[in-house]
Enzyme design. Structure first.
Site, PDB file in Angstrom:
ATOM      1  N   LYS A   1      -7.748 -42.948 -11.272  1.00 54.23           N
ATOM      2  CA  LYS A   1      -7.141 -41.652 -11.620  1.00 54.23           C
ATOM      3  C   LYS A   1      -8.198 -40.712 -12.215  1.00 54.23           C
ATOM      4  O   LYS A   1      -8.218 -39.512 -11.938  1.00 54.23           O
ATOM      5  CB  LYS A   1      -5.980 -41.843 -12.609  1.00 54.23           C
ATOM      6  CG  LYS A   1      -4.751 -42.525 -12.043  1.00 54.23           C
ATOM      7  CD  LYS A   1      -4.040 -41.726 -10.953  1.00 54.23           C
ATOM      8  CE  LYS A   1      -3.320 -40.503 -11.463  1.00 54.23           C
ATOM      9  NZ  LYS A   1      -2.555 -39.821 -10.378  1.00 54.23           N
TER      10      LYS A   1
ATOM     11  N   THR B   1      -2.971 -38.667 -15.741  1.00 53.50           N
ATOM     12  CA  THR B   1      -2.358 -39.534 -16.755  1.00 53.50           C
ATOM     13  C   THR B   1      -3.183 -39.593 -18.037  1.00 53.50           C
ATOM     14  O   THR B   1      -4.404 -39.416 -18.007  1.00 53.50           O
ATOM     15  CB  THR B   1      -2.213 -40.962 -16.172  1.00 53.50           C
ATOM     16  OG1 THR B   1      -1.871 -41.868 -17.220  1.00 53.50           O
ATOM     17  CG2 THR B   1      -3.506 -41.468 -15.541  1.00 53.50           C
ATOM     18  N   ASP B   2      -2.510 -39.908 -19.147  1.00 60.58           N
ATOM     19  CA  ASP B   2      -3.227 -40.085 -20.414  1.00 60.58           C
ATOM     20  C   ASP B   2      -4.150 -41.302 -20.382  1.00 60.58           C
ATOM     21  O   ASP B   2      -5.038 -41.435 -21.223  1.00 60.58           O
ATOM     22  CB  ASP B   2      -2.232 -40.190 -21.589  1.00 60.58           C
ATOM     23  CG  ASP B   2      -1.264 -41.366 -21.496  1.00 60.58           C
ATOM     24  OD1 ASP B   2      -1.279 -42.101 -20.494  1.00 60.58           O
ATOM     25  OD2 ASP B   2      -0.474 -41.547 -22.455  1.00 60.58           O
ATOM     26  N   GLU B   3      -3.918 -42.208 -19.414  1.00 55.12           N
ATOM     27  CA  GLU B   3      -4.733 -43.433 -19.379  1.00 55.12           C
ATOM     28  C   GLU B   3      -6.212 -43.146 -19.124  1.00 55.12           C
ATOM     29  O   GLU B   3      -7.057 -44.002 -19.380  1.00 55.12           O
ATOM     30  CB  GLU B   3      -4.210 -44.398 -18.315  1.00 55.12           C
ATOM     31  CG  GLU B   3      -2.780 -44.793 -18.595  1.00 55.12           C
ATOM     32  CD  GLU B   3      -2.377 -46.145 -18.025  1.00 55.12           C
ATOM     33  OE1 GLU B   3      -3.244 -46.880 -17.552  1.00 55.12           O
ATOM     34  OE2 GLU B   3      -1.174 -46.442 -18.079  1.00 55.12           O
TER      35      GLU B   3
ATOM     36  N   TYR C   1      -6.804 -48.972 -12.312  1.00 54.46           N
ATOM     37  CA  TYR C   1      -5.891 -47.832 -12.120  1.00 54.46           C
ATOM     38  C   TYR C   1      -6.437 -46.590 -12.819  1.00 54.46           C
ATOM     39  O   TYR C   1      -6.575 -45.530 -12.202  1.00 54.46           O
ATOM     40  CB  TYR C   1      -4.487 -48.171 -12.658  1.00 54.46           C
ATOM     41  CG  TYR C   1      -3.608 -46.949 -12.841  1.00 54.46           C
ATOM     42  CD1 TYR C   1      -3.093 -46.259 -11.746  1.00 54.46           C
ATOM     43  CD2 TYR C   1      -3.315 -46.454 -14.127  1.00 54.46           C
ATOM     44  CE1 TYR C   1      -2.309 -45.120 -11.905  1.00 54.46           C
ATOM     45  CE2 TYR C   1      -2.525 -45.324 -14.301  1.00 54.46           C
ATOM     46  CZ  TYR C   1      -2.028 -44.659 -13.191  1.00 54.46           C
ATOM     47  OH  TYR C   1      -1.264 -43.528 -13.356  1.00 54.46           O
TER      48      TYR C   1
HETATM   49  P1  NAD Z   1       5.462 -44.180  -8.076  1.00 52.29           P
HETATM   50  O1  NAD Z   1       4.639 -45.395  -7.838  1.00 52.29           O
HETATM   51  O2  NAD Z   1       6.900 -44.331  -8.456  1.00 52.29           O
HETATM   52  O3  NAD Z   1       5.439 -43.245  -6.774  1.00 52.29           O
HETATM   53  C1  NAD Z   1       4.281 -43.015  -6.022  1.00 52.29           C
HETATM   54  C2  NAD Z   1       4.700 -42.358  -4.698  1.00 52.29           C
HETATM   55  O4  NAD Z   1       3.518 -42.046  -3.953  1.00 52.29           O
HETATM   56  C3  NAD Z   1       5.576 -43.245  -3.795  1.00 52.29           C
HETATM   57  O5  NAD Z   1       6.653 -42.509  -3.267  1.00 52.29           O
HETATM   58  C4  NAD Z   1       4.621 -43.666  -2.679  1.00 52.29           C
HETATM   59  O6  NAD Z   1       5.275 -43.938  -1.446  1.00 52.29           O
HETATM   60  C5  NAD Z   1       3.711 -42.458  -2.602  1.00 52.29           C
HETATM   61  N1  NAD Z   1       2.394 -42.751  -2.002  1.00 52.29           N
HETATM   62  C6  NAD Z   1       1.557 -43.767  -2.333  1.00 52.29           C
HETATM   63  N2  NAD Z   1       0.451 -43.711  -1.566  1.00 52.29           N
HETATM   64  C7  NAD Z   1       0.586 -42.634  -0.750  1.00 52.29           C
HETATM   65  C8  NAD Z   1      -0.222 -42.044   0.265  1.00 52.29           C
HETATM   66  N3  NAD Z   1      -1.401 -42.592   0.600  1.00 52.29           N
HETATM   67  N4  NAD Z   1       0.214 -40.942   0.892  1.00 52.29           N
HETATM   68  C9  NAD Z   1       1.419 -40.384   0.575  1.00 52.29           C
HETATM   69  N5  NAD Z   1       2.240 -40.918  -0.367  1.00 52.29           N
HETATM   70  C10 NAD Z   1       1.832 -42.028  -1.006  1.00 52.29           C
HETATM   71  O7  NAD Z   1       4.672 -43.342  -9.168  1.00 52.29           O
HETATM   72  P2  NAD Z   1       5.205 -42.426 -10.357  1.00 52.29           P
HETATM   73  O8  NAD Z   1       5.434 -43.259 -11.549  1.00 52.29           O
HETATM   74  O9  NAD Z   1       6.268 -41.551  -9.849  1.00 52.29           O
HETATM   75  O10 NAD Z   1       3.882 -41.567 -10.648  1.00 52.29           O
HETATM   76  C11 NAD Z   1       3.621 -40.360  -9.932  1.00 52.29           C
HETATM   77  C12 NAD Z   1       2.289 -39.801 -10.368  1.00 52.29           C
HETATM   78  O11 NAD Z   1       2.313 -39.540 -11.769  1.00 52.29           O
HETATM   79  C13 NAD Z   1       1.107 -40.744 -10.142  1.00 52.29           C
HETATM   80  O12 NAD Z   1       0.009 -39.972  -9.712  1.00 52.29           O
HETATM   81  C14 NAD Z   1       0.841 -41.345 -11.514  1.00 52.29           C
HETATM   82  O13 NAD Z   1      -0.520 -41.686 -11.657  1.00 52.29           O
HETATM   83  C15 NAD Z   1       1.224 -40.195 -12.422  1.00 52.29           C
HETATM   84  N6  NAD Z   1       1.710 -40.557 -13.766  1.00 52.29           N
HETATM   85  C16 NAD Z   1       2.700 -41.473 -13.925  1.00 52.29           C
HETATM   86  C17 NAD Z   1       3.183 -41.754 -15.208  1.00 52.29           C
HETATM   87  C18 NAD Z   1       4.293 -42.747 -15.432  1.00 52.29           C
HETATM   88  O14 NAD Z   1       4.627 -43.047 -16.585  1.00 52.29           O
HETATM   89  N7  NAD Z   1       4.926 -43.275 -14.407  1.00 52.29           N
HETATM   90  C19 NAD Z   1       2.645 -41.100 -16.314  1.00 52.29           C
HETATM   91  C20 NAD Z   1       1.610 -40.165 -16.118  1.00 52.29           C
HETATM   92  C21 NAD Z   1       1.173 -39.900 -14.828  1.00 52.29           C
HETATM   93  O1  TDX Z   2       6.245 -56.991 -18.135  1.00 46.37           O
HETATM   94  C1  TDX Z   2       5.660 -56.190 -18.897  1.00 46.37           C
HETATM   95  N1  TDX Z   2       5.469 -56.521 -20.197  1.00 46.37           N
HETATM   96  C2  TDX Z   2       4.823 -55.728 -21.088  1.00 46.37           C
HETATM   97  O2  TDX Z   2       4.666 -56.073 -22.266  1.00 46.37           O
HETATM   98  C3  TDX Z   2       5.177 -54.909 -18.452  1.00 46.37           C
HETATM   99  C4  TDX Z   2       5.365 -54.473 -17.024  1.00 46.37           C
HETATM  100  C5  TDX Z   2       4.529 -54.110 -19.357  1.00 46.37           C
HETATM  101  N2  TDX Z   2       4.334 -54.505 -20.635  1.00 46.37           N
HETATM  102  C6  TDX Z   2       3.610 -53.602 -21.558  1.00 46.37           C
HETATM  103  C7  TDX Z   2       2.261 -53.119 -21.060  1.00 46.37           C
HETATM  104  C8  TDX Z   2       2.131 -51.743 -21.682  1.00 46.37           C
HETATM  105  O3  TDX Z   2       1.591 -51.855 -22.991  1.00 46.37           O
HETATM  106  O4  TDX Z   2       4.389 -52.406 -21.709  1.00 46.37           O
HETATM  107  C9  TDX Z   2       3.567 -51.230 -21.780  1.00 46.37           C
HETATM  108  C10 TDX Z   2       3.948 -50.288 -20.671  1.00 46.37           C
HETATM  109  O5  TDX Z   2       3.564 -50.890 -19.454  1.00 46.37           O
HETATM  110  P1  TDX Z   2       3.766 -50.172 -18.038  1.00 46.37           P
HETATM  111  O6  TDX Z   2       5.195 -49.796 -17.888  1.00 46.37           O
HETATM  112  O7  TDX Z   2       3.142 -51.031 -16.994  1.00 46.37           O
HETATM  113  O8  TDX Z   2       2.977 -48.806 -18.256  1.00 46.37           O
HETATM  114  P2  TDX Z   2       1.438 -48.482 -18.634  1.00 46.37           P
HETATM  115  O9  TDX Z   2       0.553 -49.596 -18.298  1.00 46.37           O
HETATM  116  O10 TDX Z   2       1.442 -47.985 -20.049  1.00 46.37           O
HETATM  117  O11 TDX Z   2       1.152 -47.273 -17.598  1.00 46.37           O
HETATM  118  C11 TDX Z   2       2.147 -46.250 -17.396  1.00 46.37           C
HETATM  119  O12 TDX Z   2       1.838 -45.073 -18.090  1.00 46.37           O
HETATM  120  C12 TDX Z   2       0.821 -44.232 -17.605  1.00 46.37           C
HETATM  121  C13 TDX Z   2       2.354 -45.929 -15.905  1.00 46.37           C
HETATM  122  O13 TDX Z   2       2.608 -47.128 -15.192  1.00 46.37           O
HETATM  123  C14 TDX Z   2       1.186 -45.210 -15.314  1.00 46.37           C
HETATM  124  O14 TDX Z   2       1.443 -44.847 -13.961  1.00 46.37           O
HETATM  125  C15 TDX Z   2       0.941 -43.964 -16.118  1.00 46.37           C
HETATM  126  O15 TDX Z   2      -0.203 -43.317 -15.654  1.00 46.37           O
END
Ligand code: NAD
Ligand code: TDX
Length: 340
Positions: A157, A125-127, A153
Site C-alpha cells: 500500500k 491506509t494508516d498501516e 500488505y
Molecule cells: P475488500 O478486500 O473487501 O475489497 C477489495 C475489492 O477489490 C474486492 O471487491 C475485489 O474483488 C477488488 N479487487 C481486488 N483486486 C482487484 C483487481 N486487480 N482489479 C479490480 N478489482 C480488484 O477491501 P476493503 O476492506 O473494502 O478495502 C478497500 C480499500 O480500502 C483497500 O484499498 C484497502 O487497502 C483500503 N483500506 C481498508 C481499510 C479497512 O479497514 N478495511 C482501512 C483503510 C484502508
Molecule cells: O483472528 C484474528 N484475531 C486477532 O486477534 C484476526 C483476523 C485479527 N486479530 C487482530 C489483529 C489486529 O490487531 O485484530 C486486529 C485487527 O485485525 P484485522 O481485522 O485483520 O485488521 P488490521 O490488520 O488492523 O488491518 C485492517 O486495517 C487497516 C484492514 O484489514 C486493512 O485493510 C486496513 O488497511
C-alpha cells in the site's frame, strides 16, 4: 465530476461508498471490479437497477480492461479501492499483493493520466505509518509521520502511495491520497476481526485472539469513511494526503468481549492463539487536518455503530455463511492451523 470510476466497488468499503455516492449525488458510478474472493455483487443487489449505476468486470492490472472502461464510459474521476486488503493473507503469500496493489495502481494511474482524468483518489491506509508505542497515548499518526511498513500488505500500500506522489510531482497529475484507520460495518468480509468474531461467537466456536489481545486499533464506522472520501473528492487539494480516523482506540480483547456481551455469549469462547508475525502494536490517527480544512467529522458513535453492525450480521446470516464457504475454508485452515 460526472462519471466516477470506483475500482474494487464490489468489496466492503467500495460497495458502501457506491451506495453513499448514489444517495448523496447524481453522479454516474461505474463499478469496476475483478470479483476476487472478496468481491461480491450481492453487496450491491439493492442498487443494481439504479440508472446512475453500472457494473463492469475487469482487472486494474490489465491495460486493455482499464483503457476500455475509462474511455468507453468517459470517466472524469477515479476512486481506487481495488486491492488485496488482508494482512494475514499477505503473510501467507505477498505476490498477489505486489501485483494488485502496486502494479495495478501504476496501471490505473498511467491510463488515467493519459486519458485526461481530472481527479484521481487513492484509498490508502494508516498501516503505512507502521506501529505506535502503546504507552504514549498522546502520539498519533499525522500526515507527516514517516512511512514505516511492517507487513507485506502495508509495504504494497505504501509503494502505491509513493507512486501516486510521484505522478503528482513529476506529471502534475491531480492525485489525492486518503489514509484511514480500521473500518467496521455491514458487508465486511469475515476474515477481518469484527465480522470474524461475530460469526464465531454466533456459532459457539472458539474466538482466536492473537498474542496477548492488547494490540490497539482505531475503529471507524464505514459510512464515516465514505463521507470523508466524498469531502476529499469535493474539497481536497491535489497532491495532499488526508488522514481519516475515528478517535476511537480499543484493545482487541475488549472488542471481542464487547461482541460476546452484545450477542449474549460468555467469555469462555475466547482462545488466545499464536501472534501474527510482525504484528503492529498500536494504530491511532490524528484526523485534525481533514476536520479543520474540509470540515469533516465522523457521525457514528462506536456503541451505535457496533450495535448496528451486529444487527446487520444477525439479519444477514445467509450472506456471511455463503462467503465463509469454498475458498475461505482453505484460507482459514492455512492461517489458523499453525496458531491454534
Ligand atoms: P475488500 O478486500 O473487501 O475489497 C477489495 C475489492 O477489490 C474486492 O471487491 C475485489 O474483488 C477488488 N479487487 C481486488 N483486486 C482487484 C483487481 N486487480 N482489479 C479490480 N478489482 C480488484 O477491501 P476493503 O476492506 O473494502 O478495502 C478497500 C480499500 O480500502 C483497500 O484499498 C484497502 O487497502 C483500503 N483500506 C481498508 C481499510 C479497512 O479497514 N478495511 C482501512 C483503510 C484502508
Ligand atoms: O483472528 C484474528 N484475531 C486477532 O486477534 C484476526 C483476523 C485479527 N486479530 C487482530 C489483529 C489486529 O490487531 O485484530 C486486529 C485487527 O485485525 P484485522 O481485522 O485483520 O485488521 P488490521 O490488520 O488492523 O488491518 C485492517 O486495517 C487497516 C484492514 O484489514 C486493512 O485493510 C486496513 O488497511
Amino acid at each position: 465530476m460526472k462519471n466516477i470510476l470506483v475500482t474494487g466497488g464490489a468489496g466492503f468499503i467500495g460497495s458502501n461508498f457506491i451506495k453513499f455516492a448514489l444517495q448523496n449525488s447524481d453522479y454516474n458510478i461505474i463499478n469496476f471490479d475483478k470479483l476476487t474472493y472478496a468481491g461480491n455483487l450481492e453487496n450491491l443487489s439493492d442498487i443494481s437497477g439504479d440508472k446512475h449505476y453500472t457494473f463492469v468486470r475487469g482487472d486494474i492490472c490489465e491495460k486493455e480492461d482499464v483503457v476500455k472502461v475509462i474511455t468507453g464510459k468517459k470517466i472524469d474521476t477515479v476512486v481506487n479501492f481495488a486491492a488485496e486488503s488482508h494482512v494475514d493473507r499477505s503473510i501467507l503469500g505477498s505476490r498477489e499483493f505486489v501485483h494488485t496493489n502496486v502494479m495495478g495502481t501504476q496501471n490505473l494511474l498511467d491510463i488515467s493520466m493519459k486519458s485526461d482524468v481530472s481527479k484521481y483518489l487513492q484509498v490508502s491506509t494508516d498501516e503505512v505509518y507502521g506501529s505506535l508505542p502503546e504507552d504514549m497515548k498522546e502520539i498519533k499518526f499525522t500526515e507527516s509521520t514517516p512511512i514505516t511498513t511492517n507487513s507485506p500488505y502495508s509495504a504494497s500500500k505504501a509503494s502505491a502511495d509513493l507512486l501516486c506522489n510521484a505522478y503528482y510531482h513529476t506529471h502534475k497529475f491531480p492525485v489525492l491520497i486518503t489514509r484511514c484507520s480500521n473500518n467496521y460495518g455491514p458487508y465486511q468480509f469475515p476474515e477481518k476481526l469484527i465480522p470474524l468474531m461475530i460469526a464465531k461467537a454466533t456459532d459457539g466456536e472458539k474466538l482466536p485472539v492473537y498474542g496477548d489481545g492488547k494490540n490497539v486499533r482505531d475503529w471507524l464506522y464505514v459510512e464515516d469513511h465514505c463521507s470523508a472520501i466524498f469531502e476529499v473528492l469535493h474539497k481536497g487539494n491535489a497532491g495532499e494526503v488526508y488522514n481519516i480516523g475515528g478517535n476511537n482506540e480499543w484493545y482487541n480483547i475488549d472488542i471481542v468481549k464487547l461482541i460476546l456481551k452484545l450477542l449474549g455469549k460468555t467469555e469462555e469462547q475466547i482462545t488466545y492463539v499464536k501472534d501474527r508475525p510482525g504484528h503492529d502494536r498500536r494504530y491511532a490517527i490524528d484526523s485534525s487536518k481533514i476536520q479543520k480544512e474540509l470540515g469533516w467529522t465522523p457521525k457514528h458513535k462506536f456503541d451505535e455503530g457496533i450495535s448496528k453492525t451486529i444487527g446487520w450480521y444477525k439479519k444477514n446470516e445467509s450472506w456471511w455463511r455463503k462467503v465463509m464457504s469454498g475458498e475461505y475454508l482453505n484460507y482459514y485452515e492455512k492461517n489458523y492451523s499453525t496458531k491454534l
